[in-house]
Write a protein that holds these residues in place. Structure first.
Motif, mmCIF file in Angstrom:
data_model
loop_
_atom_site.group_PDB
_atom_site.id
_atom_site.type_symbol
_atom_site.label_atom_id
_atom_site.label_comp_id
_atom_site.label_asym_id
_atom_site.label_seq_id
_atom_site.Cartn_x
_atom_site.Cartn_y
_atom_site.Cartn_z
ATOM 1 N N VAL A 100 -2.118 10.470 -7.575
ATOM 2 C CA VAL A 100 -3.357 10.262 -6.837
ATOM 3 C C VAL A 100 -4.013 8.996 -7.381
ATOM 4 N N ILE A 101 -4.476 8.138 -6.482
ATOM 5 C CA ILE A 101 -5.250 6.962 -6.867
ATOM 6 C C ILE A 101 -6.700 7.226 -6.508
ATOM 7 N N ASP A 102 -7.557 7.207 -7.515
ATOM 8 C CA ASP A 102 -8.987 7.435 -7.308
ATOM 9 C C ASP A 102 -9.659 6.082 -7.122
ATOM 10 N N ALA A 103 -10.048 5.785 -5.888
ATOM 11 C CA ALA A 103 -10.773 4.550 -5.578
ATOM 12 C C ALA A 103 -12.205 4.843 -5.175
ATOM 13 N N THR A 104 -12.712 6.033 -5.516
ATOM 14 C CA THR A 104 -14.109 6.344 -5.229
ATOM 15 C C THR A 104 -15.007 5.490 -6.114
ATOM 16 N N GLN A 105 -16.237 5.267 -5.650
ATOM 17 C CA GLN A 105 -17.154 4.423 -6.412
ATOM 18 C C GLN A 105 -17.387 4.948 -7.824
ATOM 19 N N ASP A 106 -17.502 6.254 -7.959
ATOM 20 C CA ASP A 106 -17.905 6.861 -9.227
ATOM 21 C C ASP A 106 -16.769 7.599 -9.925
ATOM 22 N N ALA A 107 -15.514 7.339 -9.511
ATOM 23 C CA ALA A 107 -14.352 8.024 -10.091
ATOM 24 C C ALA A 107 -14.542 9.545 -10.048
ATOM 25 N N ASP A 108 -14.960 10.052 -8.902
ATOM 26 C CA ASP A 108 -15.250 11.485 -8.759
ATOM 27 C C ASP A 108 -14.026 12.361 -8.958
ATOM 28 N N VAL A 329 -7.176 5.108 -11.764
ATOM 29 C CA VAL A 329 -8.573 4.912 -11.373
ATOM 30 C C VAL A 329 -8.814 3.426 -11.176
ATOM 31 N N VAL A 330 -9.224 3.033 -9.969
ATOM 32 C CA VAL A 330 -9.456 1.616 -9.671
ATOM 33 C C VAL A 330 -10.889 1.417 -9.184
ATOM 34 N N LEU A 349 -11.743 -7.832 -7.398
ATOM 35 C CA LEU A 349 -10.976 -7.338 -8.530
ATOM 36 C C LEU A 349 -10.562 -5.888 -8.292
ATOM 37 N N GLY A 350 -11.477 -5.088 -7.768
ATOM 38 C CA GLY A 350 -11.141 -3.692 -7.475
ATOM 39 C C GLY A 350 -10.041 -3.570 -6.439
ATOM 40 N N MET A 351 -10.034 -4.453 -5.442
ATOM 41 C CA MET A 351 -8.977 -4.415 -4.427
ATOM 42 C C MET A 351 -7.635 -4.821 -5.027
ATOM 43 N N ALA A 352 -7.646 -5.776 -5.958
ATOM 44 C CA ALA A 352 -6.401 -6.147 -6.639
ATOM 45 C C ALA A 352 -5.875 -4.974 -7.453
ATOM 46 N N GLU A 353 -6.766 -4.262 -8.129
ATOM 47 C CA GLU A 353 -6.356 -3.069 -8.871
ATOM 48 C C GLU A 353 -5.776 -2.017 -7.933
ATOM 49 N N GLY A 354 -6.393 -1.860 -6.753
ATOM 50 C CA GLY A 354 -5.888 -0.885 -5.795
ATOM 51 C C GLY A 354 -4.470 -1.193 -5.362
ATOM 52 N N GLN A 355 -4.202 -2.464 -5.080
ATOM 53 C CA GLN A 355 -2.847 -2.862 -4.692
ATOM 54 C C GLN A 355 -1.874 -2.626 -5.848
ATOM 55 N N ALA A 359 1.541 -0.057 -6.033
ATOM 56 C CA ALA A 359 2.880 -0.487 -6.453
ATOM 57 C C ALA A 359 3.333 0.258 -7.705
ATOM 58 N N ALA A 360 2.396 0.553 -8.613
ATOM 59 C CA ALA A 360 2.738 1.269 -9.840
ATOM 60 C C ALA A 360 3.170 2.703 -9.555
ATOM 61 N N VAL A 361 2.495 3.335 -8.590
ATOM 62 C CA VAL A 361 2.892 4.691 -8.207
ATOM 63 C C VAL A 361 4.341 4.705 -7.724
ATOM 64 N N LYS A 362 4.671 3.783 -6.852
ATOM 65 C CA LYS A 362 6.027 3.735 -6.307
ATOM 66 C C LYS A 362 7.051 3.543 -7.429
ATOM 67 N N LEU A 363 6.753 2.639 -8.356
ATOM 68 C CA LEU A 363 7.673 2.364 -9.456
ATOM 69 C C LEU A 363 7.811 3.573 -10.372
ATOM 70 N N ALA A 364 6.697 4.220 -10.692
ATOM 71 C CA ALA A 364 6.735 5.378 -11.582
ATOM 72 C C ALA A 364 7.510 6.534 -10.951
#
Length: 544
Positions: A100-108, A329-330, A349-355, A359-364
């Motif tokens: 799961v990638i958490d891209a919520t504002q507050d890392a909920d 968490v991004v 910067l947050g969008m770069a982290e999201g991308q 990619a990291a999920v797929k690799l892992a």
């Protein structure tokens, strides 16, 4: 509707063109579909939607009433295994996933999964303090003539911190100095940041509201009610200026702009020292250059630009939580200290982290390994970076050029001062003047700030060192007075005549620092910082 950009300040823009920016990839795809760093909100929303719609692997659901993580726990850690989505009709849908990638504002999601965080300025010893929130509002009847008047005023100001282009205007600092808020305890106006829309309206980001807990729905609702009472008063004030004489309040955004809540504790915590030194990271996934812009925390506070980096790297480790697997968490609640967050919280910067996270999920998943294990593998991080570059990102390593302040003999003291928030560089780092004379009052103020961060070590009262001094802000800081102030702050029972010897005997003041002091009667800011660094490192065990 305005983005704080990570401009590449090492490049020179062509005439009539904007400067290059550091974040490419998906951010660039989206950015090219908008009007620029200020944009029409409909244009921007359509651009996001069309990019998502073009991806066959994405199922978009926008009506969830709640989303909660599915967490498997053992004795030492937790693993996120998917989410439970509460649908619009109240039914629940269980979605199993390998990550799961958490891209919520507050890392909920991360918070619900048990990840660790600091809150607000907690890492500086002030958990209840955080940057002001803003209520954005929209004015109508701002046509081409009004926009030209806005441009004329800002161009005439001649201030380097004001400006205007086809969609953005920023500044108006002098014009708002006389504005008196209705709610003086909870609100204050800053210089207008204006984003133009395509329908003769503008959006204004300028009304700061204090004491709002971004994690509390009730507090956010209260903040919005304060804004609804204050903003009509603001608009009436603006009407005195020719460009706003026909303006009318059109709407107030239904959601507050919250800058700061949680800060993840990840495998690596991005520090303001990383920004100060323009540090690269071996596992870089994004770059930043935006000023570490710390907005006001109260009406009496002026805010600060702590440091203005040229370029720094964000490591993959900063989006990997400690002790929670299956989760990344991004965004603005990733693993940054509060001062570094002042820069790293921005959208590109947050969008770069999201991308990078995708990619990291797929690799892992391909390698059947955890994110923690992936973060330790240099070959696999290199593979992740290659995939991101193939997708259009730019992630080349670099060697930062040492900045002038880094060559100063007191630079190690400056690192401490920036880390603890007692020194700020402002735009272009022009305020890092280590040879400026210090004074007795400033030293007390600095020790008081340090006491908040290192409460256990500094349990005394440094103001006791000023008992026999009239107008301490006008008195040069001597070595004896600086030693006494530190001793009192530490809670040591030392007299002015013995304080230096007491510090030296306890290892709280090193011979090397004393040797670099040029005039014991008149210490500089840099020399004072070096003394404070010695005391903190010995008493609190900190390293900078």
């Amino acid at each position: 509707n305005s983005i704080d950009m990570n401009w590449d300040r090492t490049s020179t823009p062509l005439p009539g063109q904007e400067r290059d920016y550091l974040n490419k990839g998906i951010f660039k795809e989206w950015y090219k579909k908008t009007e620029g760093h200020s944009f029409d909100v409909v244009t921007a929303a359509d651009a996001f939607y069309n990019l998502v719609r073009a991806e066959s692997g994405i199922d978009l659901y926008m009506k969830a009433a709640a989303v909660e993580p599915i967490v498997k726990q053992d004795n030492r850690s937790s693993t996120v295994e998917g989410v439970v989505v509460t649908m619009a009709d109240g039914s629940k849908q269980r979605v199993q996933s390998k990550a799961v990638i958490d891209a919520t504002q507050d890392a909920d999601i991360a918070a619900a999964a048990g990840a660790s965080f600091t809150i607000g300025r907690e890492d500086l010893g002030d958990k209840n303090s955080r940057m002001a929130v803003t209520a954005v509002f929209r004015l109508k009847h701002i046509d081409d003539k009004a926009w030209k008047r806005i441009a004329k005023r800002l161009n005439e100001d001649g201030d380097s911190n004001t400006g205007v282009d086809k969609m953005s205007a920023w500044g108006y600092g002098n014009e708002l100095k006389d504005y008196e808020p209705l709610n003086k305890e909870r609100t204050k106006m800053r210089g207008l940041n204006i984003g133009r829309q395509l329908d003769d309206t503008i959006l204004i980001n300028a009304l700061q509201i204090f004491g709002v807990d971004g994690l509390s729905e009730a507090s956010r609702r209260e903040g919005l009610e304060i804004a609804k009472r204050e903003i009509p008063h603001v608009v009436d004030y603006l009407k005195q200026f020719e460009e706003f004489k026909n303006a009318e309040l059109d709407a107030i955004a239904p959601e507050l702009y919250v800058r700061e809540t949680r800060h993840l504790i990840g495998l690596y915590r991005l520090s303001v020292i990383d920004l100060l030194e323009n540090a690269d990271q071996w596992d870089r996934i994004a770059f930043g250059s935006y000023p570490a812009d710390i907005q006001r925390t109260s009406p009496s506070d002026n805010g600060a630009v702590v440091v203005h980096p040229l370029k720094y790297a964000v490591p993959f480790r900063s989006i990997v939580p400690l002790h929670v697997d299956g989760l990344l968490v991004v965004g603005r609640s990733a693993s940054y200290d509060t001062l570094a967050h002042g820069s790293a919280r921005v959208i590109p910067l947050g969008m770069a982290e999201g991308q990078a996270a995708g990619a990291a999920v797929k690799l892992a998943v391909e390698r059947n390994m955890s994110f923690a294990d992936l973060s330790q593998s240099k070959p696999l991080i290199a593979e992740l970076q290659k995939r991101l570059v193939d997708q259009g990102m730019e992630l080349a390593p670099y060697t930062p050029e040492p900045q002038p302040y880094m060559k100063h003999p007191a630079y190690e003291g400056l690192k401490m001062a920036v880390y603890t928030g007692i020194a700020v560089g402002s735009y272009g780092n022009e305020a890092f003047k280590l040879d400026n004379p210090s004074n007795a009052q400033r030293m007390v103020n600095q020790v008081n700030q340090i006491r908040r961060t290192y409460k256990t070590a500094f349990q005394g009262d440094p103001s006791a060192a000023l008992k026999q001094i009239a107008e301490p802000a006008q008195q040069p800081l001597s070595l004896q007075q600086a030693s006494l102030t530190i001793a009192k702050g530490l809670g040591l029972d030392a007299a002015a005549e013995t304080a230096r010897a007491e510090l030296e005997s306890r290892g709280l003041l090193t011979k090397e620092t004393v040797a670099m002091i040029r005039d014991e009667r008149k210490l500089t800011d840099g020399e004072a910082y070096m003394m404070l660094k010695d005391a903190i490192e010995k008493a609190a065990g900190a390293k900078f």
